[in-house]
Design a protein around this motif. Structure first.
Motif, PDB file in Angstrom:
ATOM      1  N   TRP A 172       0.840  -1.208   0.000  1.00  0.00           N
ATOM      2  CA  TRP A 172       0.000   0.000   0.000  1.00  0.00           C
ATOM      3  C   TRP A 172       0.870   1.252   0.000  1.00  0.00           C
ATOM      4  N   ASP A 175       2.561   1.772  -3.373  1.00  0.00           N
ATOM      5  CA  ASP A 175       1.644   2.323  -4.367  1.00  0.00           C
ATOM      6  C   ASP A 175       1.492   3.826  -4.177  1.00  0.00           C
ATOM      7  N   VAL A 213      -7.660   0.060  -4.369  1.00  0.00           N
ATOM      8  CA  VAL A 213      -6.304   0.019  -3.831  1.00  0.00           C
ATOM      9  C   VAL A 213      -6.166  -1.282  -3.041  1.00  0.00           C
ATOM     10  N   THR A 233      -3.155  -1.675  -8.016  1.00  0.00           N
ATOM     11  CA  THR A 233      -2.023  -0.773  -7.849  1.00  0.00           C
ATOM     12  C   THR A 233      -1.708  -0.071  -9.169  1.00  0.00           C
ATOM     13  N   ARG A 238      -3.502  -0.430 -12.887  1.00  0.00           N
ATOM     14  CA  ARG A 238      -4.836   0.083 -12.540  1.00  0.00           C
ATOM     15  C   ARG A 238      -5.267   1.240 -13.441  1.00  0.00           C
TER      16      ARG A 238
END
Length: 519
Positions: A172, A175, A213, A233, A238
């Motif tokens: 996370w 990203d 996400v 991501t 994405r």
């Protein structure tokens, strides 16, 4: 006396014999029996608790059979990640189920006892003793064993979850770090609000996914309700999906670009739209001369209209009070494209001190183009600039220093009408004479700025100049002729339209700075 002595001796012998019997016969036998009972009881308790635990484990092997997702962002058909709720639910169900199964043994033992006590009291006594011992084993020792098994299960799952959440956090943060490092975000063409992660549309069924996400409904990938696998991501791809504003659901131009925005500000009839048509025509011609850069304009329909005006020598005033976005997406061979946007807005917005619609894009624009019409009255120009500054203070805060640091290019439109004062040949000529007489080096850009500022002061725009310089600290003045001739006299013949924008783009907050400064 002899009889009494004999009785005492006999009693002592009996006691001694009983002692020997207890110590050497009964005690060893009892210890063996107790050991056997303890082993059997422990084994029975282990068997009962293990059977109860395994049964509960099998019943709850799939936690999604009983897990109910009541979260607001839950979508029908999409499972919540095991570590974000179902895992803890599974632990709870297995542990409670194991203890429930253990409690059921008490019912089974009672049924066995009730069925067995039909003999003499001696046999029934031993049945009651066995029943009590079994109850003790199942309910006391069994609970201890189930507690041990539950602790081992919970510890194993939680350790696995800790490892998962470490990986999840790294993913996370990575990203977000990529987005922040490359200054990637979106700017809505309708509500003008910024978003780091917009709403993405499933390419198969069109279902919109908010917060696509790494999260509870997918770490590396997320499954849509139509079974399409979606990347969660930026690195995973994405940005290939259609994006929508998470606030007003407007479709966005790009979700994977660095952003650079310029706000065009001016009164009614100041020549903003004409400048826009001339600038974008010249800018795209400049891009075409560069190597290694491809571009795409959006919205294409709006650019087609600007091209028609440029070719025909026409122009129409902007009437839209919600700023229109004219954007070009630059691709330079790098992974991140760059979206450059100029916001055009009707001059009527700045005709009043209080506008009905707040211009949110002013909050984040990296540069301002103030359009000054030298043919308009000085009071009107000052009022327009003053109202713009009031809008800026209302949005940014009156005591903020952020707006003051934004570079401002003040462009004097319709400069072809004043060629003898601010025409480029005239400015170059005066620069040569000034440079020749100057004791120190004197840059042409500084001379052009000085000539334009002096022009405004001499034509009565001193109040407008004072307003601009009181609010902003980084200002340049430029002469511009967007049309180059009277209205509808044929194709535009612009000059000076690129200079003010290139000056703005030359600042460090522009991701295209390198291209502009090196060309």
């Amino acid at each position: 006396m002899d009889e009494l002595l004999g009785i005492i001796v006999a009693v002592c012998v009996v006691v001694w014999l009983l002692y020997l019997l207890v110590q050497y016969v009964i005690m060893p036998i009892a210890s063996v029996l107790l050991t056997v009972i303890a082993v059997v009881s422990t084994g029975y308790a282990l068997f009962v608790s293990l059977h109860s635990f395994i049964s509960a484990f099998r019943e709850n092997l799939n936690p999604y059979k009983t897990y109910v997702d009541n979260h607001a962002d839950a979508t029908q058909g999409i499972k919540r990640n095991y570590c974000f709720g179902p895992g803890f639910h599974q632990i709870s169900q297995i542990v409670s189920g194991a203890f429930k199964n253990l409690a059921d043994y008490r019912i089974k033992l009672k049924a066995w006892k009730d069925k067995a006590i039909r003999h003499s009291w001696i046999i029934d006594m031993w049945i009651y003793i066995g029943y009590g011992l079994a109850i003790f084993c199942a309910q006391v020792l069994g609970c201890i064993w189930v507690g041990v098994f539950s602790f081992i299960l919970a510890t194993g799952i939680i350790i696995g979850m800790i490892g998962f959440f470490l990986f999840f956090s790294i993913l996370w943060l990575s990203d977000r770090a990529v987005l922040i490092k490359n200054s990637i975000h979106t700017r809505c063409p309708n509500c003008k609000r910024k978003s780091v992660v917009p709403t993405f549309e499933c390419p198969t069924c069109g279902l919109e996914h908010k917060n696509l996400v790494p999260g509870p409904y997918g770490v590396m990938k997320r499954k849509c309700s139509c079974d399409t696998i979606l990347a969660t991501t930026f690195i995973g791809g994405r940005s290939q999906y259609k994006a929508h504003c998470p606030f007003c659901d407007t479709e966005l131009f790009s979700s994977s670009s660095q952003q650079y925005g310029i706000q065009l500000v001016g009164g009614i009839g100041a020549g903003k739209t004409t400048f826009l048509a001339a600038f974008w025509h010249e800018y795209r011609a400049w891009l075409n001369r560069l190597q290694g850069i491809s571009y795409e304009e959006t919205p294409s329909e709006a650019f087609e209209i600007l091209d028609e005006w440029f070719e025909s020598g026409a122009a129409e005033a902007t009437t839209e009070t919600n700023a229109s976005m004219y954007s070009i997406l630059h691709s330079t061979g790098k992974n991140t494209s760059i979206q450059m946007t100029v916001y055009d807005i009707a001059g009527e917005v700045f005709d009043f001190s209080e506008a009905d619609l707040q211009q949110q894009q002013i909050r984040y624009c990296e540069g301002f183009l103030l359009v000054i019409d030298p043919t308009a009255s000085a009071n009107y120009v000052s009022e327009t600039i003053g109202n713009f500054i009031n809008s800026l203070d209302e949005i940014m805060g009156k005591h903020t220093t952020k707006s003051a640091a934004v570079p401002v290019a003040a462009i004097i439109t319709k400069s072809d009408l004043y060629k003898r004062e601010i025409g480029l040949p005239r400015i170059r000529a005066t620069y040569k004479s000034t440079e020749a007489s100057a004791s120190e080096s004197y840059a042409y850009a500084d001379h052009l700025n000085s000539v334009c500022r002096t022009f405004l002061l001499e034509h009565g725009f001193d109040n407008a100049v004072n307003l601009i310089e009181a609010e902003f600290s980084n200002i340049r003045y430029f002469p511009v002729s967007a049309m180059g001739h009277s209205m509808e006299d044929g194709q535009y013949e612009p000059w000076g339209v690129l200079d003010p924008v290139f000056w703005l783009m030359g600042h460090e907050n522009c991701p295209l700075r390198e291209i502009v400064t090196q060309s």
